[in-house]
Design an enzyme around this catalytic site. Structure first.
Site, mmCIF file in Angstrom:
data_model
loop_
_atom_site.group_PDB
_atom_site.id
_atom_site.type_symbol
_atom_site.label_atom_id
_atom_site.label_comp_id
_atom_site.label_asym_id
_atom_site.label_seq_id
_atom_site.Cartn_x
_atom_site.Cartn_y
_atom_site.Cartn_z
ATOM 1 N N HIS A 188 19.454 62.676 135.998
ATOM 2 C CA HIS A 188 18.326 62.884 136.926
ATOM 3 C C HIS A 188 18.874 63.231 138.310
ATOM 4 O O HIS A 188 19.344 62.359 139.056
ATOM 5 C CB HIS A 188 17.429 61.649 137.019
ATOM 6 C CG HIS A 188 16.194 61.896 137.837
ATOM 7 N ND1 HIS A 188 15.005 62.332 137.296
ATOM 8 C CD2 HIS A 188 15.974 61.808 139.183
ATOM 9 C CE1 HIS A 188 14.102 62.475 138.252
ATOM 10 N NE2 HIS A 188 14.669 62.162 139.421
ATOM 11 N N HIS B 61 18.556 66.697 141.486
ATOM 12 C CA HIS B 61 17.789 67.881 141.895
ATOM 13 C C HIS B 61 18.664 68.836 142.693
ATOM 14 O O HIS B 61 19.711 68.446 143.215
ATOM 15 C CB HIS B 61 16.623 67.476 142.817
ATOM 16 C CG HIS B 61 15.792 66.340 142.342
ATOM 17 N ND1 HIS B 61 14.856 66.464 141.335
ATOM 18 C CD2 HIS B 61 15.729 65.037 142.741
ATOM 19 C CE1 HIS B 61 14.254 65.297 141.145
ATOM 20 N NE2 HIS B 61 14.768 64.410 141.978
ATOM 21 N N TYR C 41 6.371 67.706 151.073
ATOM 22 C CA TYR C 41 7.461 67.410 152.011
ATOM 23 C C TYR C 41 8.394 68.611 152.054
ATOM 24 O O TYR C 41 8.423 69.422 151.113
ATOM 25 C CB TYR C 41 8.238 66.151 151.584
ATOM 26 C CG TYR C 41 8.947 66.287 150.244
ATOM 27 C CD1 TYR C 41 10.246 66.780 150.166
ATOM 28 C CD2 TYR C 41 8.322 65.935 149.051
ATOM 29 C CE1 TYR C 41 10.897 66.916 148.940
ATOM 30 C CE2 TYR C 41 8.957 66.066 147.826
ATOM 31 C CZ TYR C 41 10.244 66.557 147.781
ATOM 32 O OH TYR C 41 10.887 66.714 146.575
ATOM 33 N N THR D 226 9.163 68.535 143.266
ATOM 34 C CA THR D 226 7.838 69.044 143.650
ATOM 35 C C THR D 226 7.891 69.984 144.852
ATOM 36 O O THR D 226 6.994 70.802 145.016
ATOM 37 C CB THR D 226 6.898 67.876 143.981
ATOM 38 O OG1 THR D 226 7.484 67.079 145.017
ATOM 39 C CG2 THR D 226 6.625 67.025 142.754
ATOM 40 N N ARG E 231 1.334 60.864 146.238
ATOM 41 C CA ARG E 231 1.873 61.347 147.507
ATOM 42 C C ARG E 231 2.699 62.624 147.303
ATOM 43 O O ARG E 231 3.072 63.283 148.278
ATOM 44 C CB ARG E 231 2.719 60.255 148.183
ATOM 45 C CG ARG E 231 4.028 59.990 147.520
ATOM 46 C CD ARG E 231 4.842 58.864 148.131
ATOM 47 N NE ARG E 231 5.724 58.311 147.129
ATOM 48 C CZ ARG E 231 6.878 58.853 146.764
ATOM 49 N NH1 ARG E 231 7.307 59.938 147.335
ATOM 50 N NH2 ARG E 231 7.611 58.291 145.822
ATOM 51 N N TYR F 188 6.303 61.082 135.599
ATOM 52 C CA TYR F 188 6.595 60.291 136.799
ATOM 53 C C TYR F 188 5.285 59.709 137.302
ATOM 54 O O TYR F 188 4.334 60.460 137.601
ATOM 55 C CB TYR F 188 7.253 61.177 137.858
ATOM 56 C CG TYR F 188 7.826 60.418 139.052
ATOM 57 C CD1 TYR F 188 8.234 59.096 138.944
ATOM 58 C CD2 TYR F 188 7.981 61.036 140.291
ATOM 59 C CE1 TYR F 188 8.770 58.409 140.022
ATOM 60 C CE2 TYR F 188 8.520 60.365 141.380
ATOM 61 C CZ TYR F 188 8.914 59.053 141.243
ATOM 62 O OH TYR F 188 9.446 58.374 142.315
ATOM 63 N N HIS G 116 12.357 56.504 136.292
ATOM 64 C CA HIS G 116 12.537 55.296 137.108
ATOM 65 C C HIS G 116 11.710 54.104 136.622
ATOM 66 O O HIS G 116 11.076 53.395 137.410
ATOM 67 C CB HIS G 116 12.212 55.591 138.576
ATOM 68 C CG HIS G 116 12.692 56.948 139.049
ATOM 69 N ND1 HIS G 116 13.833 57.550 138.560
ATOM 70 C CD2 HIS G 116 12.174 57.831 139.950
ATOM 71 C CE1 HIS G 116 13.993 58.735 139.144
ATOM 72 N NE2 HIS G 116 13.001 58.929 139.978
ATOM 73 N N ASP H 186 19.683 60.612 141.009
ATOM 74 C CA ASP H 186 18.536 61.054 141.816
ATOM 75 C C ASP H 186 18.976 61.784 143.096
ATOM 76 O O ASP H 186 18.189 61.961 144.022
ATOM 77 C CB ASP H 186 17.589 59.909 142.164
ATOM 78 C CG ASP H 186 16.263 60.430 142.732
ATOM 79 O OD1 ASP H 186 15.806 61.497 142.294
ATOM 80 O OD2 ASP H 186 15.698 59.786 143.637
HETATM 81 C C1 0GY Z 1 12.545 61.632 142.420
HETATM 82 C C2 0GY Z 1 11.562 60.996 143.257
HETATM 83 C C3 0GY Z 1 10.741 61.533 144.192
HETATM 84 C C4 0GY Z 1 10.458 62.923 144.384
HETATM 85 C C5 0GY Z 1 10.351 63.840 143.410
HETATM 86 O O1 0GY Z 1 9.874 65.935 142.593
HETATM 87 C C6 0GY Z 1 9.913 65.233 143.598
HETATM 88 O O2 0GY Z 1 9.588 65.630 144.718
HETATM 89 O O3 0GY Z 1 10.620 63.536 142.171
HETATM 90 C C7 0GY Z 1 10.036 60.598 145.075
HETATM 91 O O4 0GY Z 1 9.691 60.965 146.194
HETATM 92 O O5 0GY Z 1 9.808 59.434 144.643
HETATM 93 O O6 0GY Z 1 12.709 61.251 141.284
HETATM 94 O O7 0GY Z 1 13.208 62.567 142.859
#
Ligand code: 0GY
Length: 305
Positions: free
Chosen positions: A31, A33, A49, A77, A130, A157, A181, A257
């Protein structure tokens, strides 16, 4: 295009420490990004964000520093359903990264085939309010039915308080389902209390459900300071993650993460996060399942047959 990051947004930790815990050979960070770079891969107009850039080169340097062999790059996201940055990372990984995409109902069969060829093996459905606007459940179910034919899975998620309302929808998903998570438990509540028991029951009653035992830095109320006898960081998360690892050893995954979106108070040293692993997977056998066997079975099944 240049993007100003969201005020209060912390940059990822540069120069992480070398972990004391040596992960098994062939370990997968399941996991993580990539963000942009924004000038090359612009962030989505509907994002909630704006992150700092976090490139594929920086991700793969971290992989090597921590001793991992492979990555699973999960669409974040801030890139919406534009998977180009994630796909670009997969295509430059020498086969050492697979991906989880975000797609809309309008995605064509050819686009799904192209994502598969690049190394995508799942789609992510995000229910964290959020982070995303609401997507109708019938749209998600239609996507799930289509990606099931490719042998992909669904990553979900959500926050623990929303599990009761989402239970029936999750139960109807036709694929392997991977929870991010641990469904975000409130670790201030007892590990044997009603909230986490419901998540354990969810895994027990659904043999197709897996969990990432990741993100102690996101869930912890005690933080990274090592105060207990074993000197473990994020000690309040340990009983939760350890329960899931020991109850469902063949259905758990772990990931850094990185680059840790949306953390505002504390940015973890990724080396310290790796040192958390032996506190939640306490034997070499459990570590091997968590870090090598399970992610290989899910993301590189052709190498495990
Ligand atoms: C994570 C957690 C978060 C964000 C995202 O895709 C995302 O923007 O997953 C978070 O803000 O809790 O797993 O990366």
């Amino acid at each position: 295009m240049s993007f100003a990051k969201t005020p209060g947004w912390m940059d990822w930790y540069a120069g992480p420490s070398k972990p004391k815990f040596q992960v098994p050979a062939g370990s997968v960070d399941a996991h993580c990004h990539v963000f942009g770079p924004g000038a090359e891969f612009p962030f989505a107009p509907q994002r909630k964000y704006t992150p700092c850039d976090a490139s594929k080169q920086q991700l793969y340097a971290l992989r090597d520093q921590l001793g991992f062999a492979r990555n699973v790059v999960v669409q974040a996201t801030c890139h919406g359903a534009d998977n180009r940055a994630m796909v670009d990372a997969l295509l430059h990984s020498n086969g050492r990264a697979r991906g989880v995409a975000t797609v809309k109902r309008s995605v064509s069969d050819q686009e799904l085939q192209d994502l598969h060829a690049a190394g995508v093996r799942g789609v992510r459905f995000n229910f964290v309010k959020r982070l995303v606007d609401f997507t109708p459940k019938d749209e998600l179910m239609e996507i799930a039915a289509r990606i099931a034919q490719l042998g992909w899975h669904v990553v979900i998620y959500f926050e623990a308080v929303d599990l009761p309302e989402l239970w029936d929808f999750f139960s109807a998903l036709p694929t392997t389902v991977v929870v991010d998570h641990m469904g975000r438990p409130d670790v201030g509540l007892p590990v044997d209390g009603a909230q986490f028991e419901l998540f354990v029951k969810f895994m027990r009653e659904h043999p197709n459900v897996w969990s990432k035992v990741s993100c102690p830095e996101r869930l912890s109320l005690t933080g990274p300071k090592a105060l207990n006898a074993e000197r473990s960081p994020y000690r309040d998360v340990i009983p939760f993650a350890r329960t899931i690892v020991e109850r469902f050893p063949d259905r758990v995954l772990w990931g850094t993460d990185w680059p840790h979106p949306n953390l505002k108070d504390h940015m973890p040293d990724d080396g310290l996060l790796v040192d958390f692993i032996p506190h939640i997977a306490v034997t070499p056998e459990l570590q091997q399942q968590l870090l090598v066997e399970n992610p290989m079975r899910l993301y590189w099944p052709e190498e495990t047959r």
